[in-house]
Design an enzyme around this catalytic site. Structure first.
Site: not given
Length: 114
Positions: A81, A84-86
């Protein structure tokens, strides 16, 4: 069979992800400052801030390219996660920077019509 990563490999992945988040966030902030400057008619500051945003995006791109190179060489990154956030930070920063550039051009046109 799942591949077990060393603590050092996990730390390296985390460091790259944090770079993506940091550089993406910095790029978006600089683009936002550019937009604010253009809104007040300070177009030289707006251009400087857009250039600064581009520099942060370049650094994010370099971090991302290193990950892609590792992936192509068979060193697969763990998709978390946080990863994906990055990636989301970078995509949003690129979009916002592009939009800021367009709006700054519009502010410049409006200023020239005065």
């Amino acid at each position: 069979m799942t591949e077990v990563k060393t603590l050092e490999e996990n730390d390296q992945e985390l460091q790259v992800v944090m770079q993506l988040i940091m550089f993406g966030g910095n790029a978006k902030s600089s683009a936002f400052e550019a937009l604010r400057a253009a809104k007040t008619g300070d177009f030289s500051q707006a251009e400087a801030k857009l250039k600064e945003a581009d520099g942060f995006l370049s650094q994010a791109h370099n971090a991302q390219t290193a990950m892609l190179t590792d992936e192509a060489n068979g060193k697969h990154a763990h998709v978390s996660l946080l990863m994906v956030h990055g990636q989301d930070h970078i995509m949003n920063a690129i979009t916002f920077r592009d939009l800021a550039g367009e709006l700054i051009d519009l502010y410049r046109r409006l200023d020239q019509q005065k």
